[in-house]
Motif scaffolding. Structure first.
Motif, mmCIF file in Angstrom:
data_model
loop_
_atom_site.group_PDB
_atom_site.id
_atom_site.type_symbol
_atom_site.label_atom_id
_atom_site.label_comp_id
_atom_site.label_asym_id
_atom_site.label_seq_id
_atom_site.Cartn_x
_atom_site.Cartn_y
_atom_site.Cartn_z
ATOM 1 N N ALA A 31 -41.751 3.278 5.916
ATOM 2 C CA ALA A 31 -41.264 1.946 6.302
ATOM 3 C C ALA A 31 -40.016 2.065 7.174
ATOM 4 C CB ALA A 31 -40.978 1.107 5.061
ATOM 5 N N ILE A 32 -39.144 3.012 6.859
ATOM 6 C CA ILE A 32 -37.965 3.238 7.705
ATOM 7 C C ILE A 32 -38.408 3.769 9.065
ATOM 8 C CG2 ILE A 32 -35.822 4.545 7.966
ATOM 9 C CD1 ILE A 32 -35.692 4.577 4.852
ATOM 10 N N ALA A 33 -39.342 4.709 9.059
ATOM 11 C CA ALA A 33 -39.861 5.257 10.316
ATOM 12 C C ALA A 33 -40.513 4.160 11.150
ATOM 13 C CB ALA A 33 -40.848 6.386 10.033
ATOM 14 N N ARG A 34 -41.259 3.273 10.494
ATOM 15 C CA ARG A 34 -41.900 2.160 11.196
ATOM 16 C C ARG A 34 -40.879 1.328 11.952
ATOM 17 N NH1 ARG A 34 -43.111 -2.031 7.279
ATOM 18 N NH2 ARG A 34 -40.851 -2.063 7.417
ATOM 19 N N ASP A 35 -39.751 1.058 11.310
ATOM 20 C CA ASP A 35 -38.726 0.246 11.960
ATOM 21 C C ASP A 35 -38.265 0.875 13.275
ATOM 22 O OD1 ASP A 35 -38.946 -1.447 9.792
ATOM 23 O OD2 ASP A 35 -37.084 -0.752 8.836
ATOM 24 N N TRP A 36 -38.172 2.187 13.311
ATOM 25 C CA TRP A 36 -37.751 2.868 14.540
ATOM 26 C C TRP A 36 -38.905 2.995 15.536
ATOM 27 C CZ3 TRP A 36 -33.060 2.304 15.442
ATOM 28 C CH2 TRP A 36 -32.142 2.260 14.405
ATOM 29 N N ILE A 37 -40.104 3.196 15.037
ATOM 30 C CA ILE A 37 -41.274 3.259 15.918
ATOM 31 C C ILE A 37 -41.434 1.931 16.658
ATOM 32 C CG2 ILE A 37 -43.805 3.327 15.917
ATOM 33 C CD1 ILE A 37 -43.559 5.463 13.640
ATOM 34 N N VAL A 38 -41.266 0.843 15.938
ATOM 35 C CA VAL A 38 -41.401 -0.497 16.536
ATOM 36 C C VAL A 38 -40.347 -0.710 17.625
ATOM 37 C CG1 VAL A 38 -41.132 -2.966 16.010
ATOM 38 C CG2 VAL A 38 -42.529 -1.524 14.534
ATOM 39 N N GLN A 39 -39.172 -0.148 17.430
ATOM 40 C CA GLN A 39 -38.111 -0.313 18.422
ATOM 41 C C GLN A 39 -38.269 0.627 19.623
ATOM 42 O OE1 GLN A 39 -34.060 -1.116 17.021
ATOM 43 N NE2 GLN A 39 -34.900 -1.028 14.941
ATOM 44 N N PRO A 41 -41.458 1.198 21.582
ATOM 45 C CA PRO A 41 -42.873 1.058 21.960
ATOM 46 C C PRO A 41 -43.299 2.050 23.047
ATOM 47 C CG PRO A 41 -41.579 -0.777 22.824
ATOM 48 C CD PRO A 41 -40.677 0.006 21.894
ATOM 49 N N GLU A 42 -42.334 2.597 23.773
ATOM 50 C CA GLU A 42 -42.660 3.580 24.811
ATOM 51 C C GLU A 42 -43.240 4.862 24.230
ATOM 52 O OE1 GLU A 42 -38.218 4.366 23.891
ATOM 53 O OE2 GLU A 42 -39.621 2.683 23.809
ATOM 54 N N ASP A 46 -47.586 8.698 22.568
ATOM 55 C CA ASP A 46 -47.290 9.992 21.955
ATOM 56 C C ASP A 46 -47.697 10.034 20.493
ATOM 57 O OD1 ASP A 46 -45.731 11.413 24.149
ATOM 58 O OD2 ASP A 46 -44.594 9.548 23.968
ATOM 59 N N LEU A 47 -47.724 8.871 19.844
ATOM 60 C CA LEU A 47 -48.003 8.796 18.414
ATOM 61 C C LEU A 47 -49.468 8.514 18.099
ATOM 62 C CD1 LEU A 47 -44.907 6.614 17.482
ATOM 63 C CD2 LEU A 47 -45.159 9.083 17.152
ATOM 64 N N ALA A 48 -50.237 8.161 19.096
ATOM 65 C CA ALA A 48 -51.606 7.696 18.878
ATOM 66 C C ALA A 48 -52.589 8.795 18.471
ATOM 67 C CB ALA A 48 -52.119 6.977 20.122
ATOM 68 N N ASN A 66 -38.274 14.344 23.879
ATOM 69 C CA ASN A 66 -39.164 14.547 22.745
ATOM 70 C C ASN A 66 -39.101 13.325 21.828
ATOM 71 O OD1 ASN A 66 -40.272 15.279 20.245
ATOM 72 N ND2 ASN A 66 -39.682 17.413 20.502
ATOM 73 N N PRO A 67 -40.152 12.516 21.777
ATOM 74 C CA PRO A 67 -40.117 11.310 20.945
ATOM 75 C C PRO A 67 -40.007 11.618 19.456
ATOM 76 C CG PRO A 67 -42.334 11.700 21.755
ATOM 77 C CD PRO A 67 -41.442 12.687 22.445
ATOM 78 N N PHE A 68 -40.521 12.751 19.037
ATOM 79 C CA PHE A 68 -40.470 13.116 17.624
ATOM 80 C C PHE A 68 -39.048 13.516 17.219
ATOM 81 C CE2 PHE A 68 -44.763 13.723 19.156
ATOM 82 C CZ PHE A 68 -45.460 12.909 18.277
ATOM 83 N N LEU A 69 -38.356 14.207 18.095
ATOM 84 C CA LEU A 69 -36.956 14.535 17.846
ATOM 85 C C LEU A 69 -36.128 13.254 17.824
ATOM 86 C CD1 LEU A 69 -34.575 16.449 17.508
ATOM 87 C CD2 LEU A 69 -34.561 16.730 20.005
#
Length: 140
Positions: A31-39, A41-42, A46-48, A66-69
């Motif tokens: 849920a915390i990760a989701r909050d950052w993923i939503v912010q 969208p670019e 990379d996450l799909a 690096n989006p994961f970093l």
């Protein structure tokens, strides 16, 4: 101490993204990760795909961040703020967020300080200097 591999981190964010897209229940960390993923969208592309994420090369030579970093740093900083570790980081963050008018932008500024602290620690062979990290955030 939990030390996930690069692939573990990439799988975690891809799986979180998949669960968000599917409307599935998330763990508290997801849920915390989701909050950052939503912010960010670019990073959706990379996450799909887990397979593409595992194969991706985000080396400096490729000229791509690096989006994961980046997302991992957001998670790390969120945790630091929530437990005020190192001591004073929460107050430094709140002051920075108020000055910038954005908690998200404040975290991006904190990433610079966090990266500097880690780099100094690696270079010197000494433990990370939490006090200098907090001071760096205060100065921003």
């Amino acid at each position: 101490m939990f030390t996930p591999s690069q692939h573990d981190v990439r799988r975690f964010f891809c799986e979180t993204y998949r669960k968000v897209e599917a409307g599935e229940i998330l763990t508290p960390l997801e849920a915390i990760a989701r909050d950052w993923i939503v912010q960010h969208p670019e990073y959706a592309g990379d996450l799909a795909s887990v397979d593409e994420a595992l194969a991706a090369d985000y080396s400096v030579e490729r000229g791509r961040s690096n989006p994961f970093l980046h997302l991992s740093m957001h998670l790390s900083i969120a945790e630091q703020i929530s437990i005020d570790q190192p001591p004073g980081i929460r107050a430094a963050f709140l002051g920075l967020a108020q000055r910038l008018g954005s908690e998200h932008n404040a975290q991006h500024e904190m990433m610079e300080c966090l990266g500097e602290m880690i780099w100094q620690s690696q270079r010197s062979g000494l433990p990370p200097d939490g006090a200098s990290y907090v001071e760096c955030v205060r100065k921003r």
